[in-house]
Design a protein around this motif. Structure first.
Motif, short mmCIF file in Angstrom:
data_model
loop_
_atom_site.label_atom_id
_atom_site.label_comp_id
_atom_site.label_asym_id
_atom_site.label_seq_id
_atom_site.Cartn_x
_atom_site.Cartn_y
_atom_site.Cartn_z
N THR A 168 49.15 58.36 93.55
CA THR A 168 49.38 59.31 94.63
C THR A 168 50.48 58.82 95.56
O THR A 168 50.89 57.65 95.54
N ILE A 169 50.94 59.73 96.40
CA ILE A 169 51.94 59.37 97.40
C ILE A 169 51.38 58.32 98.36
O ILE A 169 52.06 57.36 98.72
N ALA A 170 50.12 58.48 98.73
CA ALA A 170 49.49 57.50 99.63
C ALA A 170 49.46 56.12 98.98
O ALA A 170 49.71 55.11 99.64
N ASP A 171 49.17 56.05 97.69
CA ASP A 171 49.17 54.78 96.98
C ASP A 171 50.56 54.13 97.05
O ASP A 171 50.69 52.93 97.30
N ALA A 172 51.57 54.94 96.81
CA ALA A 172 52.94 54.42 96.80
C ALA A 172 53.34 53.88 98.16
O ALA A 172 53.97 52.82 98.27
N ILE A 173 52.98 54.61 99.21
CA ILE A 173 53.31 54.16 100.57
C ILE A 173 52.66 52.80 100.85
O ILE A 173 53.25 51.92 101.46
N ASN A 174 51.44 52.63 100.39
CA ASN A 174 50.71 51.39 100.64
C ASN A 174 51.31 50.19 99.92
O ASN A 174 51.15 49.05 100.38
N ILE A 175 51.98 50.40 98.81
CA ILE A 175 52.48 49.27 98.04
C ILE A 175 53.98 49.06 98.13
O ILE A 175 54.48 48.01 97.73
N ILE A 176 54.70 50.05 98.67
CA ILE A 176 56.16 49.94 98.70
C ILE A 176 56.62 48.71 99.47
O ILE A 176 57.64 48.10 99.16
N LYS A 177 55.84 48.32 100.49
CA LYS A 177 56.21 47.15 101.29
C LYS A 177 55.42 45.90 100.89
O LYS A 177 55.45 44.90 101.60
N GLY A 178 54.75 45.96 99.75
CA GLY A 178 53.91 44.86 99.33
C GLY A 178 54.67 43.74 98.64
O GLY A 178 55.90 43.74 98.62
N PRO A 179 53.97 42.78 98.07
CA PRO A 179 54.59 41.65 97.37
C PRO A 179 55.31 42.10 96.12
O PRO A 179 55.27 43.28 95.75
N LYS A 180 55.94 41.16 95.45
CA LYS A 180 56.83 41.50 94.33
C LYS A 180 56.13 42.16 93.15
O LYS A 180 56.78 42.80 92.34
N ASP A 181 54.81 42.04 93.08
CA ASP A 181 54.08 42.68 91.98
C ASP A 181 53.01 43.63 92.51
O ASP A 181 52.02 43.92 91.84
N ALA A 182 53.22 44.17 93.71
CA ALA A 182 52.20 45.02 94.34
C ALA A 182 51.90 46.25 93.50
O ALA A 182 50.74 46.64 93.34
N ALA A 183 52.92 46.90 92.97
CA ALA A 183 52.71 48.10 92.15
C ALA A 183 51.95 47.74 90.88
O ALA A 183 51.05 48.47 90.45
N THR A 184 52.31 46.62 90.28
CA THR A 184 51.64 46.20 89.05
C THR A 184 50.17 45.85 89.32
O THR A 184 49.29 46.18 88.52
N GLN A 185 49.91 45.19 90.43
CA GLN A 185 48.53 44.86 90.79
C GLN A 185 47.70 46.13 90.96
O GLN A 185 46.56 46.21 90.47
N TYR A 186 48.27 47.11 91.64
CA TYR A 186 47.57 48.38 91.82
C TYR A 186 47.33 49.03 90.46
O TYR A 186 46.22 49.50 90.17
N PHE A 187 48.37 49.06 89.66
CA PHE A 187 48.32 49.67 88.33
C PHE A 187 47.24 49.00 87.48
O PHE A 187 46.43 49.67 86.83
N ARG A 188 47.21 47.68 87.51
CA ARG A 188 46.22 46.94 86.73
C ARG A 188 44.80 47.25 87.22
O ARG A 188 43.89 47.48 86.41
N GLU A 189 44.62 47.26 88.52
CA GLU A 189 43.28 47.48 89.09
C GLU A 189 42.75 48.88 88.78
O GLU A 189 41.58 49.06 88.44
N LYS A 190 43.62 49.87 88.89
CA LYS A 190 43.18 51.25 88.78
C LYS A 190 43.12 51.78 87.36
O LYS A 190 42.42 52.77 87.10
N THR A 191 43.85 51.16 86.43
CA THR A 191 44.00 51.79 85.12
C THR A 191 43.56 50.94 83.93
O THR A 191 43.53 51.45 82.81
N THR A 192 43.21 49.67 84.15
CA THR A 192 42.93 48.80 83.01
C THR A 192 41.85 49.36 82.10
O THR A 192 42.02 49.40 80.87
N SER A 193 40.73 49.80 82.65
CA SER A 193 39.64 50.27 81.80
C SER A 193 40.04 51.50 81.00
O SER A 193 39.70 51.63 79.81
N LYS A 194 40.80 52.40 81.62
CA LYS A 194 41.25 53.60 80.92
C LYS A 194 42.25 53.24 79.82
O LYS A 194 42.23 53.82 78.72
N LEU A 195 43.13 52.31 80.13
CA LEU A 195 44.12 51.89 79.15
C LEU A 195 43.46 51.23 77.95
O LEU A 195 43.83 51.48 76.80
#
Length: 234
Positions: free
Chosen positions: A120-147
């Motif tokens: 979501t847009i809210a997710d993106a806003i929360n991670i855009i200023k995060g550490p160098k792997d913030a998007a990947t961390q979010y991606f891993r947390e939210k999607t691993t089981s589905k993947l």
């Protein structure tokens, strides 16, 4: 400042399409939609690059960081077979397991892209200023089981396609049929390969995300240049 913005953002959810980040101390603003698009493109680029590096001969087998050995539960089997001169059977199983992983990751892109679209847009806003792997961390947390659920049948198909299932099964059966084998073993090969393949892809995505954040040359689209250029300057 970012925390204050996020609080305001939650109160004006209905204005997402037109809200900008101009309240931050930046001379160049980006919209929330652009921030989300930039994160999605970064993940998409990371997935594409990760797949291209792994989905080729020796993408796993020739890379010591990702090469699949046998599951930990099968190490005893490997050691026993090597000790009695049957190392070639083990080597063949290991090779074909890696060939299977190399093949399977080529089918992973649609699975990952579907997961990226769910951000979501809210997710993106929360991670855009995060550490160098913030998007990947979010991606891993939210999607691993589905993947894993979606990737498992693909891995099973590749294991069969490259006869890895057969060679691995022969190895396990040989060990279990020894008169001295008291405890029969049969480690779950598909689950093991799925876990390793997904981890390798996430690792590649993280590396590409870090590169995009740190290296302007890696920002290959206008939206990546705008969003991550803004993030780097803030």
């Amino acid at each position: 400042m970012l925390k204050r913005y996020l609080i305001a953002f939650s109160l004006t959810l209905g204005l997402l399409s037109c809200e900008t980040l101009s309240n931050l101390p930046m001379s160049t603003t980006i919209t929330q939609a652009e921030a989300a698009q930039g994160i999605r493109e970064a993940l998409d680029q990371g997935v594409g690059r990760g797949i291209s590096l792994l989905n080729k001969e020796d993408g796993f087998f020739g890379n010591q960081a990702y090469k699949l050995l046998l599951p930990q539960e099968a190490v005893k089997i490997e050691n026993t077979l090597r000790q009695i001169g049957m190392g070639s059977l083990v080597d063949k199983a290991i090779l074909q397991i890696n060939r299977s992983a190399e093949d399977a990751v080529g089918y992973a892109r649609p699975i990952f892209l579907d997961a990226i679209k769910q951000m979501t847009i809210a997710d993106a806003i929360n991670i855009i200023k995060g550490p160098k792997d913030a998007a990947t961390q979010y991606f891993r947390e939210k999607t691993t089981s589905k993947l894993i659920a979606a990737f498992t049948p693909i891995i099973k198909g590749s294991l069969d396609k490259f006869s890895a299932t057969k060679y691995y099964g022969d190895m396990i059966s040989t060990y279990n049929n020894f008169p001295t084998t008291m405890n029969k073993l049969n480690p779950d090969l598909p689950s093991y390969v799925v876990d390793k393949a997904v981890s390798a892809l996430f690792d590649q995505v993280a590396q590409e995300e870090a590169n995009i954040r740190a290296n302007p040359v890696a920002r290959t689209t206008d939206i990546l240049k705008k969003v991550f250029g803004w993030a780097a300057r803030s």
